[in-house]
Write a protein that holds these residues in place. Structure first.
Motif, short mmCIF file in Angstrom:
data_model
loop_
_atom_site.label_atom_id
_atom_site.label_comp_id
_atom_site.label_asym_id
_atom_site.label_seq_id
_atom_site.Cartn_x
_atom_site.Cartn_y
_atom_site.Cartn_z
N CYS A 132 0.87 -1.17 0.00
CA CYS A 132 0.00 0.00 0.00
C CYS A 132 0.90 1.23 0.00
CB CYS A 132 -0.88 -0.04 1.25
SG CYS A 132 -2.01 1.33 1.41
N PRO A 133 0.79 2.11 -0.99
CA PRO A 133 1.73 3.22 -1.10
C PRO A 133 1.62 4.24 0.04
CG PRO A 133 -0.04 3.46 -2.71
CD PRO A 133 -0.21 2.12 -2.06
N SER A 134 0.49 4.27 0.75
CA SER A 134 0.31 5.31 1.76
C SER A 134 0.83 4.90 3.13
CB SER A 134 -1.17 5.68 1.87
OG SER A 134 -1.93 4.57 2.29
N MET A 135 1.14 3.62 3.32
CA MET A 135 1.62 3.19 4.64
C MET A 135 2.32 1.85 4.55
SD MET A 135 -1.93 2.05 6.45
CE MET A 135 -1.12 1.87 8.01
N ASP A 136 3.03 1.49 5.60
CA ASP A 136 3.69 0.20 5.69
C ASP A 136 2.67 -0.83 6.18
OD1 ASP A 136 5.17 -2.02 6.29
OD2 ASP A 136 6.53 -1.01 7.68
N PRO A 137 2.24 -1.77 5.33
CA PRO A 137 1.19 -2.71 5.73
C PRO A 137 1.60 -3.63 6.87
CG PRO A 137 2.12 -3.34 3.62
CD PRO A 137 2.71 -2.01 3.98
N PHE A 138 2.89 -3.80 7.13
CA PHE A 138 3.32 -4.66 8.23
C PHE A 138 3.17 -3.96 9.58
CE2 PHE A 138 5.74 -6.18 4.58
CZ PHE A 138 5.30 -7.50 4.57
N ARG A 139 3.11 -2.64 9.58
CA ARG A 139 3.00 -1.91 10.84
C ARG A 139 1.59 -1.90 11.38
NH1 ARG A 139 4.62 4.08 10.68
NH2 ARG A 139 2.42 4.07 11.02
N GLU A 140 0.61 -1.86 10.54
CA GLU A 140 -0.76 -1.67 11.00
C GLU A 140 -1.71 -2.81 10.63
OE1 GLU A 140 -1.65 0.77 12.98
OE2 GLU A 140 0.28 1.76 12.88
N TYR A 141 -1.69 -3.27 9.39
CA TYR A 141 -2.66 -4.29 8.98
C TYR A 141 -2.24 -4.94 7.67
CZ TYR A 141 -4.43 -0.78 5.67
OH TYR A 141 -4.55 0.12 4.65
N MET A 142 -2.84 -6.08 7.41
CA MET A 142 -2.61 -6.78 6.15
C MET A 142 -3.56 -6.21 5.10
SD MET A 142 -0.35 -9.16 6.67
CE MET A 142 0.31 -10.22 7.93
N SER A 143 -3.02 -5.76 4.01
CA SER A 143 -3.83 -5.20 2.94
C SER A 143 -3.78 -6.17 1.78
CB SER A 143 -3.27 -3.84 2.53
OG SER A 143 -3.95 -3.34 1.42
N GLY A 144 -4.77 -7.02 1.70
CA GLY A 144 -4.74 -8.03 0.66
C GLY A 144 -6.12 -8.44 0.21
N MET A 145 -6.17 -9.58 -0.44
CA MET A 145 -7.43 -10.07 -1.00
C MET A 145 -8.08 -11.10 -0.10
SD MET A 145 -5.99 -10.30 -4.83
CE MET A 145 -4.38 -10.81 -4.25
N GLY A 146 -7.54 -11.25 1.08
CA GLY A 146 -8.06 -12.19 2.05
C GLY A 146 -7.00 -12.47 3.09
N PHE A 147 -7.40 -13.11 4.18
CA PHE A 147 -6.43 -13.45 5.22
C PHE A 147 -6.93 -14.64 6.02
CE2 PHE A 147 -9.05 -9.86 6.51
CZ PHE A 147 -9.64 -10.33 7.67
N VAL A 148 -5.98 -15.25 6.73
CA VAL A 148 -6.25 -16.42 7.56
C VAL A 148 -6.08 -16.03 9.02
CG1 VAL A 148 -5.44 -18.74 8.17
CG2 VAL A 148 -5.40 -17.99 5.78
N LEU A 149 -7.01 -16.48 9.84
CA LEU A 149 -6.88 -16.33 11.29
C LEU A 149 -6.91 -17.72 11.91
CD1 LEU A 149 -9.41 -13.46 12.15
CD2 LEU A 149 -6.96 -13.26 11.76
N LEU A 150 -6.12 -17.90 12.95
CA LEU A 150 -6.23 -19.12 13.73
C LEU A 150 -7.48 -19.05 14.60
CD1 LEU A 150 -2.57 -19.91 14.81
CD2 LEU A 150 -4.04 -21.26 13.35
N TRP A 151 -7.98 -20.20 15.00
CA TRP A 151 -9.24 -20.28 15.73
C TRP A 151 -9.22 -19.48 17.03
CZ3 TRP A 151 -13.77 -21.51 13.96
CH2 TRP A 151 -14.82 -21.70 14.85
N ASP A 152 -8.07 -19.37 17.70
CA ASP A 152 -8.04 -18.60 18.94
C ASP A 152 -8.39 -17.13 18.70
OD1 ASP A 152 -5.52 -18.24 17.64
OD2 ASP A 152 -4.53 -17.81 19.53
N LEU A 153 -8.01 -16.59 17.55
CA LEU A 153 -8.37 -15.20 17.23
C LEU A 153 -9.85 -15.09 16.88
CD1 LEU A 153 -5.27 -14.01 15.21
CD2 LEU A 153 -5.86 -13.51 17.59
N VAL A 154 -10.42 -16.11 16.25
CA VAL A 154 -11.86 -16.10 15.98
C VAL A 154 -12.63 -16.10 17.30
CG1 VAL A 154 -13.75 -17.42 14.94
CG2 VAL A 154 -11.58 -17.22 13.74
N GLU A 155 -12.18 -16.90 18.26
CA GLU A 155 -12.82 -16.91 19.58
C GLU A 155 -12.71 -15.55 20.25
OE1 GLU A 155 -12.36 -21.51 21.01
OE2 GLU A 155 -10.60 -20.22 21.21
N TRP A 156 -11.55 -14.92 20.11
CA TRP A 156 -11.35 -13.60 20.71
C TRP A 156 -12.29 -12.57 20.08
CZ3 TRP A 156 -9.52 -9.01 18.52
CH2 TRP A 156 -9.32 -7.96 19.42
N ILE A 157 -12.42 -12.60 18.77
CA ILE A 157 -13.34 -11.67 18.09
C ILE A 157 -14.75 -11.85 18.62
CG2 ILE A 157 -14.46 -11.16 15.87
CD1 ILE A 157 -11.67 -11.71 14.56
#
Length: 118
Positions: free
Chosen positions: A58-83
């Motif tokens: 992403c030209p406006s920011m470093d995607p590793f610092r704040e968030y993944m900027s993509g066409m999808g992402f994977v979360l482990l189940w522990d993060l789904v439970e947390w959400i």
């Protein structure tokens, strides 16, 4: 697209799936996945607190610092439970979905972000 569907998806999984899964993936509807490559890239990674994506720079920011900027992402189940139980995620659901997921994980102290290979 940015009206809370990502939060609704992740927060409802505990109620609609018959059992926990190791990984949950959210993708755009025009994504073509190579499942064997994806599965192979996940094998050596953490089994806890994982937030995984192939990052589109992403030209406006470093995607590793704040968030993944993509066409999808994977979360482990522990993060789904947390959400599901977190007030952080429930308080703010409208906005840029990729950015909100990264923001919520950062505020909650979770989500070890890892960029995958193409």
């Amino acid at each position: 697209m940015n009206s809370g569907k990502t939060y609704t998806f992740f927060s409802s999984l505990l109620c609609i799936l018959p059992h926990p899964y190791d990984y949950v993936m959210k993708t755009d509807d025009d994504v073509f996945l190579r499942f064997s490559n994806l599965a192979g890239s996940l094998l050596p990674l953490s089994c806890r607190d994982l937030y995984y994506d192939f990052v589109i720079p992403c030209p406006s920011m470093d995607p590793f610092r704040e968030y993944m900027s993509g066409m999808g992402f994977v979360l482990l189940w522990d993060l789904v439970e947390w959400i599901y139980v977190s007030e952080i995620t429930a308080d703010e659901v409208i906005g840029l979905e990729d950015k909100l997921v990264g923001k919520h994980l950062k505020e909650g102290g979770g989500g070890v972000g890892v960029e995958g290979d193409e």
